[in-house]
Design a protein around this motif. Structure first.
Motif, PDB file in Angstrom:
ATOM      1  N   LEU A  65       0.529  -1.454   0.446  1.00 60.26           N
ATOM      2  CA  LEU A  65       0.157   0.285  -0.089  1.00 60.26           C
ATOM      3  C   LEU A  65       0.727   1.130   0.456  1.00 60.26           C
ATOM      4  N   VAL A  66       1.988   1.571   0.886  1.00 60.84           N
ATOM      5  CA  VAL A  66       3.243   2.468   0.819  1.00 60.84           C
ATOM      6  C   VAL A  66       3.832   3.033  -0.295  1.00 60.84           C
ATOM      7  N   ALA A  69       1.223   3.848  -2.826  1.00 60.34           N
ATOM      8  CA  ALA A  69       0.744   5.162  -2.694  1.00 60.34           C
ATOM      9  C   ALA A  69       1.767   6.407  -3.482  1.00 60.34           C
ATOM     10  N   VAL A  73       2.208   9.160  -6.142  1.00 59.84           N
ATOM     11  CA  VAL A  73       2.311  10.923  -5.886  1.00 59.84           C
ATOM     12  C   VAL A  73       2.984  11.055  -7.215  1.00 59.84           C
ATOM     13  N   ARG A  87       6.875  -0.006  -6.902  1.00 56.69           N
ATOM     14  CA  ARG A  87       5.839   0.241  -5.917  1.00 56.69           C
ATOM     15  C   ARG A  87       6.214  -0.923  -4.418  1.00 56.69           C
TER      16      ARG A  87
END
Length: 219
Positions: A65-66, A69, A73, A87
């Motif tokens: 998830l991090v 995200a 960005v 990712r």
């Protein structure tokens, strides 16, 4: 085969096979960027499902998830679509760098992680860790473990990032996850070996207090 094994197999499939399959199916129709976005969907849905089902996230889900995200960005700021390929490495690399930087502190990050883990198992965790921290060799052991994990995670992130920009996405998605899982497996096996080695040294020190210094110096 019990439920735990089935869950592990499903998790590996979601994070190893499905991203490659999603990219392979989506890329001919929606192009490379569309394929890369599609490859991020299976692990994202799995992590969200784990959160809704258990009301908690494991380490892998947090990294997924991090990482997603952070990559979104990067895309929003005009970055290359291949940033979605790294990712997980964006998160693991950040953790690795944080580990290495924490070596400059009096207590590296491994110390706080060990204390937090023990605190979930026993009420006197803070006292036990404080007593252990005062023993000979404790600081060196924590420093070594922090350096090895920090260096390993940082190296893995650097390698996967380089591969993401030099390999075709389909090849990267097929091979790179095994690099990440393989490195974590190596680090965990090393940690088990190192902890057993420390236990043997501590047992020798109890039997012969004068031997501890010689073991620590020899290592």
């Amino acid at each position: 085969m019990n439920r735990k094994h089935l869950t592990l197999i499903a998790e590996l499939a979601v994070n190893l096979a499905l991203p490659w399959l999603a990219y392979t199916l989506a890329e001919p129709r929606w192009g490379e960027l569309g394929g890369l976005i599609a490859s991020a969907i299976p692990p994202l849905l799995w992590s969200l499902g784990e959160l809704l089902r258990h009301r908690r996230l494991d380490a892998l889900s947090v990294m997924v998830l991090v990482g997603i995200a952070m990559s979104l960005v990067g895309l929003a700021l005009g970055g290359d679509g291949r940033i979605l390929l790294v990712r997980e490495s964006l998160a693991s690399g950040a953790i690795g760098v944080a580990f290495l930087l924490s070596l400059l502190l009096d207590k590296p990050l491994i110390f706080y992680l060990a204390r937090a883990t023990m605190a979930r198992e026993r009420d006197d965790a803070h006292d036990v860790i404080a007593e252990w921290w005062a023993t000979p060799g404790a600081r060196r052991a924590v420093w070594v473990m922090t350096a090895v994990w920090g260096g390993g995670l940082t190296a893995e992130a650097a390698l996967r990032t380089w591969l993401a920009w030099t390999w075709e996405p389909s090849r990267f998605l097929a091979v790179a996850p095994f690099i990440g899982y393989g490195l974590v497996a190596v680090l965990m096996l090393w940690t088990l070996w190192y902890r057993r080695r420390l236990s043997r040294v501590e047992d020798d020190a109890v039997a012969d207090p004068t031997s501890f210094g010689s073991h620590d110096t020899a290592s």
